[in-house]
Design a protein around this motif. Structure first.
Motif, PDB file in Angstrom:
ATOM      1  N   LYS A 254       0.829  -1.210   0.000  1.00 26.76           N
ATOM      2  CA  LYS A 254       0.000   0.000   0.000  1.00 26.76           C
ATOM      3  C   LYS A 254       0.862   1.259   0.000  1.00 26.76           C
ATOM      4  O   LYS A 254       0.580   2.221  -0.732  1.00 26.76           O
ATOM      5  CB  LYS A 254      -0.923   0.006   1.221  1.00 26.76           C
ATOM      6  CG  LYS A 254      -1.840   1.236   1.293  1.00 26.76           C
ATOM      7  CD  LYS A 254      -2.686   1.234   2.553  1.00 26.76           C
ATOM      8  CE  LYS A 254      -1.860   1.525   3.785  1.00 26.76           C
ATOM      9  NZ  LYS A 254      -2.704   1.680   4.998  1.00 26.76           N
ATOM     10  N   ASP A 255       1.916   1.261   0.800  1.00 22.38           N
ATOM     11  CA  ASP A 255       2.805   2.432   0.850  1.00 22.38           C
ATOM     12  C   ASP A 255       3.432   2.687  -0.512  1.00 22.38           C
ATOM     13  O   ASP A 255       3.572   3.854  -0.934  1.00 22.38           O
ATOM     14  CB  ASP A 255       3.892   2.224   1.901  1.00 22.38           C
ATOM     15  CG  ASP A 255       3.341   2.267   3.324  1.00 22.38           C
ATOM     16  OD1 ASP A 255       2.207   2.749   3.500  1.00 22.38           O
ATOM     17  OD2 ASP A 255       4.037   1.798   4.240  1.00 22.38           O
ATOM     18  N   LEU A 256       3.818   1.631  -1.221  1.00 21.28           N
ATOM     19  CA  LEU A 256       4.382   1.800  -2.559  1.00 21.28           C
ATOM     20  C   LEU A 256       3.350   2.365  -3.526  1.00 21.28           C
ATOM     21  O   LEU A 256       3.665   3.212  -4.366  1.00 21.28           O
ATOM     22  CB  LEU A 256       4.904   0.464  -3.075  1.00 21.28           C
ATOM     23  CG  LEU A 256       6.162  -0.083  -2.397  1.00 21.28           C
ATOM     24  CD1 LEU A 256       6.416  -1.529  -2.815  1.00 21.28           C
ATOM     25  CD2 LEU A 256       7.373   0.783  -2.752  1.00 21.28           C
ATOM     26  N   VAL A 257       2.119   1.892  -3.402  1.00 14.07           N
ATOM     27  CA  VAL A 257       1.044   2.399  -4.275  1.00 14.07           C
ATOM     28  C   VAL A 257       0.792   3.873  -4.006  1.00 14.07           C
ATOM     29  O   VAL A 257       0.655   4.678  -4.935  1.00 14.07           O
ATOM     30  CB  VAL A 257      -0.241   1.573  -4.067  1.00 14.07           C
ATOM     31  CG1 VAL A 257      -1.440   2.235  -4.757  1.00 14.07           C
ATOM     32  CG2 VAL A 257      -0.049   0.156  -4.598  1.00 14.07           C
ATOM     33  N   LYS A 258       0.762   4.243  -2.734  1.00 13.82           N
ATOM     34  CA  LYS A 258       0.511   5.641  -2.387  1.00 13.82           C
ATOM     35  C   LYS A 258       1.650   6.536  -2.865  1.00 13.82           C
ATOM     36  O   LYS A 258       1.411   7.663  -3.308  1.00 13.82           O
ATOM     37  CB  LYS A 258       0.321   5.772  -0.875  1.00 13.82           C
ATOM     38  CG  LYS A 258      -0.964   5.107  -0.378  1.00 13.82           C
ATOM     39  CD  LYS A 258      -1.092   5.138   1.132  1.00 13.82           C
ATOM     40  CE  LYS A 258      -1.493   6.496   1.628  1.00 13.82           C
ATOM     41  NZ  LYS A 258      -1.830   6.463   3.078  1.00 13.82           N
ATOM     42  N   GLU A 259       2.874   6.022  -2.804  1.00 12.84           N
ATOM     43  CA  GLU A 259       4.024   6.802  -3.280  1.00 12.84           C
ATOM     44  C   GLU A 259       3.915   7.082  -4.770  1.00 12.84           C
ATOM     45  O   GLU A 259       4.317   8.154  -5.246  1.00 12.84           O
ATOM     46  CB  GLU A 259       5.321   6.049  -2.991  1.00 12.84           C
ATOM     47  CG  GLU A 259       5.720   6.011  -1.524  1.00 12.84           C
ATOM     48  CD  GLU A 259       6.895   5.065  -1.278  1.00 12.84           C
ATOM     49  OE1 GLU A 259       7.561   4.682  -2.267  1.00 12.84           O
ATOM     50  OE2 GLU A 259       7.131   4.701  -0.114  1.00 12.84           O
ATOM     51  N   GLY A 260       3.379   6.108  -5.519  1.00 11.38           N
ATOM     52  CA  GLY A 260       3.327   6.258  -6.966  1.00 11.38           C
ATOM     53  C   GLY A 260       1.992   6.736  -7.499  1.00 11.38           C
ATOM     54  O   GLY A 260       1.803   6.834  -8.716  1.00 11.38           O
ATOM     55  N   PHE A 261       1.034   7.037  -6.607  1.00  8.68           N
ATOM     56  CA  PHE A 261      -0.306   7.427  -7.046  1.00  8.68           C
ATOM     57  C   PHE A 261      -0.258   8.795  -7.705  1.00  8.68           C
ATOM     58  O   PHE A 261       0.265   9.754  -7.147  1.00  8.68           O
ATOM     59  CB  PHE A 261      -1.242   7.457  -5.834  1.00  8.68           C
ATOM     60  CG  PHE A 261      -2.708   7.485  -6.174  1.00  8.68           C
ATOM     61  CD1 PHE A 261      -3.291   6.464  -6.904  1.00  8.68           C
ATOM     62  CD2 PHE A 261      -3.507   8.531  -5.739  1.00  8.68           C
ATOM     63  CE1 PHE A 261      -4.643   6.472  -7.195  1.00  8.68           C
ATOM     64  CE2 PHE A 261      -4.862   8.554  -6.017  1.00  8.68           C
ATOM     65  CZ  PHE A 261      -5.431   7.524  -6.757  1.00  8.68           C
ATOM     66  N   SER A 262      -0.793   8.898  -8.915  1.00  6.87           N
ATOM     67  CA  SER A 262      -0.724  10.147  -9.671  1.00  6.87           C
ATOM     68  C   SER A 262      -1.444  11.275  -8.948  1.00  6.87           C
ATOM     69  O   SER A 262      -2.563  11.108  -8.456  1.00  6.87           O
ATOM     70  CB  SER A 262      -1.340   9.960 -11.060  1.00  6.87           C
ATOM     71  OG  SER A 262      -1.372  11.201 -11.749  1.00  6.87           O
ATOM     72  N   LEU A 263      -0.806  12.437  -8.885  1.00  8.32           N
ATOM     73  CA  LEU A 263      -1.395  13.606  -8.235  1.00  8.32           C
ATOM     74  C   LEU A 263      -2.114  14.521  -9.212  1.00  8.32           C
ATOM     75  O   LEU A 263      -2.795  15.464  -8.804  1.00  8.32           O
ATOM     76  CB  LEU A 263      -0.297  14.400  -7.521  1.00  8.32           C
ATOM     77  CG  LEU A 263       0.543  13.639  -6.487  1.00  8.32           C
ATOM     78  CD1 LEU A 263       1.635  14.542  -5.928  1.00  8.32           C
ATOM     79  CD2 LEU A 263      -0.336  13.107  -5.366  1.00  8.32           C
ATOM     80  N   SER A 264      -1.966  14.256 -10.490  1.00  9.87           N
ATOM     81  CA  SER A 264      -2.439  15.201 -11.502  1.00  9.87           C
ATOM     82  C   SER A 264      -3.955  15.332 -11.538  1.00  9.87           C
ATOM     83  O   SER A 264      -4.475  16.308 -12.088  1.00  9.87           O
ATOM     84  CB  SER A 264      -1.921  14.790 -12.881  1.00  9.87           C
ATOM     85  OG  SER A 264      -2.369  13.491 -13.226  1.00  9.87           O
TER      86      SER A 264
END
Length: 399
Positions: A254-264
């Motif tokens: 989950k932490d890896l997913v949140k790190e890579g989750f697009s902010l755009s």
């Protein structure tokens, strides 16, 4: 129901052992059924059932501990989730039976809710100057709903996009494209291939259950904690030791997913602030310890949360930051206010006590122990800060 997934690489998967056979003590994929079973269905519906049993209602309205000496209740960062407001009012009455004043505003994630004439929401947004996600607390008194059409549309978009992270999380746990994330997370959490495969099977089941029942699921279902809650239902079958390992590994993914989750796809913080201010909102930056750059952005806000159960390390420093800014006149006639957030998630209290996160379950609406910490209290007294004064000042701004 069709199989949720084929067996992932790492071991053959067959039907579970018969009831008279010993339970798996370590991960043995021969004990795991890859298809969605009736037991899985029951567990899935149980964790997504937002109705409250008499026992759950009693846990809500009758807190285990009360605080008769707390006279002022300032609660501007808490999450009712699926617990009805009338039950929460009863809980607050019992928590603080001798209170003389209060300012209580709910702040559900990306959903505007009301409590006694005040509305609030915690909004996920994007700080473009620092290229990172931040959060803002928006508070209103007597919000004119027709005028808030644009803000509510922004919140709906943000809520749906934020919910999409669950599917990215599930894909990372069980789809071929998530292999690299699984390997990194396995290394970080020190788990073997069998456990990774076991969690992949469970994630595939969750996806299948969502797709099969999405028309009937509450909107609040689509959160990352669905994975944690579903894994917890496996304790009776596989034991605490295995499930605890799966939780550590799943959190690493989950932490890896949140790190890579697009902010755009988030709205910019400045856009949210502009729209909220046009509606007369008060705005507070929550747990800035997690979002240090936001303190440098000089956003148009009313206050900063200096303490939170997730952000306790720099409370005295943040108090000094706020007061130094105010002494220098940076914020003119509307000085920054000091807030503390209990960040209480009420759904945690509705879970079976054996499955609760003890730290989260201990949080209470309006309970912020830092107000009474001797070192912190000294800083507050020197700077003339108290809950009573913050309640008076912030209420006047919202009024």
């Amino acid at each position: 129901m069709p199989d949720a997934a084929t067996a992932p690489a790492g071991g053959a998967v067959s039907r579970p052992a018969a009831p008279d056979e010993p339970r798996c003590v370590e991960i043995d994929l021969s004990c795991v059924d890859p298809s969605v079973t009736e037991e899985d269905e029951r567990a899935f519906f149980r964790i997504n059932d937002v109705s409250l049993s008499p026992e759950q209602v009693e846990r809500i309205v009758a807190p285990a501990r009360t605080y008769p000496r707390q006279e002022y209740v300032l609660a501007t960062h808490w999450h009712p989730e699926h617990v009805p407001m009338d039950l929460l009012k009863k809980r607050i009455d019992r928590l603080y039976p001798n209170r003389v004043d209060e300012l209580i505003i709910p702040t559900q994630h990306n959903v505007l809710l009301e409590y006694d004439g005040y509305q609030g929401v915690e909004v996920d947004c994007y700080s473009s100057g620092f290229n990172r996600k931040v959060q803002l607390l928006l508070h209103f008194k007597g919000l004119d709903t027709p005028r808030a059409e644009v803000l509510e549309a922004m919140l709906r978009h943000t809520h749906r996009y934020r919910a999409s992270q669950l599917f990215e999380f599930l894909d990372a746990l069980c789809e071929p494209a998530g292999e690299s994330r699984r390997q990194i997370a396995a290394g970080r959490s020190n788990v073997d291939e069998e456990l990774v495969a076991f969690v992949a099977i469970q994630a595939a089941k969750i996806k299948a259950l969502i797709l099969a029942h999405e028309a009937d699921l509450p909107e609040d279902t689509y959160k990352n904690k669905l994975v944690r809650n579903f894994l917890d239902t496996l304790r009776a079958r596989f034991g605490d030791r295995i499930v605890n390992k799966t939780q550590v590994y799943a959190k690493a993914v989950k932490d890896l997913v949140k790190e890579g989750f697009s902010l755009s796809y988030f709205y910019r913080a400045s856009e949210v602030i502009e729209e909220a201010r046009a509606l007369g909102a008060g705005i507070v930056i929550p747990h800035p310890e997690q979002f240090w750059p936001i303190l440098l952005a000089d956003y148009d806000v009313d206050g900063i949360e200096v303490w939170n159960p997730q952000s306790q390390q720099y409370t005295e420093f943040l108090i000094n930051v706020v007061n130094r800014r105010n002494r220098m006149g940076w914020h003119g006639k509307r000085p920054l206010l000091i807030f503390m957030g209990d960040d209480c998630h009420m759904s945690e209290k509705t879970r079976d006590p054996a499955e609760q996160d003890a730290a989260k379950a201990a949080r209470e609406i309006g309970l912020q122990p830092a107000w009474h910490d001797f070192a912190i209290r000294k800083s507050l007294i020197i700077n003339g800060v108290s809950r009573r004064k913050i309640i008076d000042e912030y209420r006047s701004r919202l009024g």
